[in-house]
Design an enzyme around this catalytic site. Structure first.
Site, short mmCIF file in Angstrom:
data_model
loop_
_atom_site.label_atom_id
_atom_site.label_comp_id
_atom_site.label_asym_id
_atom_site.label_seq_id
_atom_site.Cartn_x
_atom_site.Cartn_y
_atom_site.Cartn_z
N PHE A 1 43.55 73.74 -40.08
CA PHE A 1 42.61 72.57 -39.60
C PHE A 1 42.54 72.27 -38.04
O PHE A 1 41.68 72.59 -37.28
CB PHE A 1 42.23 71.23 -40.64
N LYS B 1 52.22 76.13 -56.35
CA LYS B 1 53.42 75.20 -55.68
C LYS B 1 53.64 74.28 -56.86
O LYS B 1 54.90 74.05 -56.94
CB LYS B 1 52.79 74.20 -54.60
N LEU C 1 58.73 86.93 -41.96
CA LEU C 1 58.04 87.03 -40.76
C LEU C 1 56.34 87.67 -41.08
O LEU C 1 56.23 88.72 -40.75
CB LEU C 1 58.47 87.83 -39.47
N ASP D 1 31.28 75.23 -47.37
CA ASP D 1 32.38 74.36 -48.04
C ASP D 1 33.29 75.30 -48.66
O ASP D 1 32.91 76.55 -48.71
CB ASP D 1 31.74 73.43 -48.84
N ASP E 1 51.73 67.23 -51.56
CA ASP E 1 51.10 66.39 -52.44
C ASP E 1 49.88 67.01 -53.16
O ASP E 1 49.22 66.40 -54.03
CB ASP E 1 50.50 65.15 -51.61
N GLU E 2 49.44 68.33 -52.81
CA GLU E 2 48.22 68.88 -53.45
C GLU E 2 48.50 69.31 -54.98
O GLU E 2 47.65 69.57 -55.72
CB GLU E 2 47.86 70.27 -52.86
N ASP F 1 63.69 84.39 -43.46
CA ASP F 1 62.09 84.57 -43.14
C ASP F 1 61.45 85.88 -43.21
O ASP F 1 62.17 86.85 -42.52
CB ASP F 1 61.78 83.74 -41.81
N TYR G 1 46.69 78.33 -54.32
CA TYR G 1 47.81 77.61 -53.62
C TYR G 1 48.60 76.59 -54.32
O TYR G 1 49.80 76.43 -54.67
CB TYR G 1 47.40 77.44 -52.30
#
Ligand code: NAD
Ligand code: TDX
Length: 332
Positions: A188, A152, A35, A270, A122-123, A33, A148
């Site tokens: 969120f 992915k 970090l 938004d 799932d995006e 990782d 993003y």
């Protein structure tokens, strides 16, 4: 007993998986990782040294990755830049980590013939309309919306190509929105919980009618373990727990659970390109591999998550002010 290399193991979902492995198997783990702002060594506290080794480094460091992969029986790849809002401000680390980092890992597992599991979202499938009865399945076409999700999606496609062209022994999972302890306060649910703990009103992007399909991080971990043990090589599995809820309903629920009036929140600017709805059909994982989620009650899961943030301020407070300063600069 096996030795797993877990990338991104100091992040929200990766650390959950590492704890799951330590608690439920006799495997040993190496965590790789970098970090970044999102990684936190404290999320791995309590794991004995003879079960886990922590390596501070980046997945795009080819020499380091090669040496760690050479020693592993399997690689589980969680490391990523993971926040949509950040990808809109500066896509560059998303391309570097999510695409170049995944490429670096794939070349190493190809060289050393090591089993590889790729964690995705799932995006990659874009979004659904609110009134569409459809859910995402493994056959849904890729149509990512943000920097993003496009990085992915690109990383998933690299994996598929490395399976087909080079015979890499890989599986892919695409999971819906996770919640639970140890999630960064930029996301969120922890953002709203920690706002409320500090006496600040929750912030809803746009109308708040956007729907996310929530799953507890522990259920994500059991699903990944199931796929690692029993998944068919070359296959993709969607992970979800039928947890669709609009953002405005989640905020109202959090307010109620924390003892505030349900309309005590603000609408803010938004997100550009904001995906409307995600929904997962996890039939393949459930029927082929027999996986079932344990956390089926979002209200109970959120109650525990609120308690965790209430009692772990030392874990989240250091990141809170800088995160809110970023949001304030973009009117959110
Ligand atoms: P996170 O941001 O909490 O953690 C990411 C971790 O990766 C951090 O520990 C960070 O330090 C590390 N990292 C970043 N760049 C790195 C690099 N170059 N080299 C090594 N480590 C690096 O993210 P998360 O929410 O835990 O997500 C983990 C994975 O799960 C990601 O691949 C994400 O796309 C996927 N995912 C997340 C969700 C969700 O709801 N959060 C849903 C589906 C899939
Ligand atoms: O303050 C906020 N107010 C708000 O209304 C924040 C931070 C978000 N939102 C909205 C945007 C989304 O519709 O809430 C929803 C969830 O937002 P995020 O937590 O940023 O998640 P999302 O963009 O849906 O992506 C998450 O799920 C899929 C993860 O961050 C990704 O890593 C994962 O791939």
């Amino acid at each position: 007993m096996a030795h797993l290399l877990v990338t991104g193991g100091a992040g929200f979902i990766g650390s959950n998986f590492v704890h799951h492995v330590i608690d439920t198997t006799d495997h040993t783990v190496t965590v790789l990782d970098a970090l970044t702002y999102a990684g936190n060594r404290a999320s791995l506290a309590g794991i004995p040294d003879d079960r886990m080794r922590f390596v501070h480094g980046s997945i795009d460091d080819a020499d380091l990755v090669d040496s760690l992969v050479a020693d592993a029986d399997a690689v589980v790849h969680y490391a990523a830049e993971s926040h949509n809002d950040n990808s809109l401000n500066d896509p560059s680390p998303f391309v570097q980590t999510n695409l170049v980092g995944t490429f670096t890992l794939l070349e190493a597992v190809r060289r050393h013939k090591v089993r590889y599991h790729h964690i995705s979202t799932d995006e990659v499938y874009g979004d659904l309309e609110l009134d569409d009865p459809a859910k995402f399945t493994e056959a849904t076409a890729y149509q990512p919306s943000s920097p993003y999700s496009s990085t992915k999606a690109g990383s998933d496609l690299l994996v598929r190509a490395w399976v087909r062209s080079f015979g890499v022994e890989a599986t892919i999972s695409n999971c819906s929105n996770n919640y639970g302890p140890y999630q960064h306060v930029e996301k969120f649910i922890p953002r709203q919980i920690t706002n409320l703990l500090r006496g600040v009103r929750p912030r809803l992007y746009g109308t708040g009618l956007n729907v996310r399909d929530w799953i507890h991080a522990e259920d994500h971990s059991t699903a990944v373990m199931t796929i690692l043990n029993a998944g068919r090589i070359g296959e993709t599995y969607l992970i979800g727990a039928d947890g669709e809820k609009s953002n405005i309903d989640v905020v109202r629920l959090l307010l109620r659970l924390m003892g505030h009036p349900e309309d005590d929140f603000d609408h803010v600017a938004d997100r550009p390109g904001h995906d409307m709805r995600y929904a997962i059909d996890a039939t393949k994982l459930r029927t082929e591999l027999g996986w079932e989620p344990r956390f089926r009650d979002l209200e109970a899961g959120l109650t525990d998550t609120i308690d965790w943030y209430r009692t772990h301020e030392a874990w989240w407070a250091p990141a809170k002010d800088a995160t809110e300063a970023k949001y304030a600069a973009q009117g959110q």
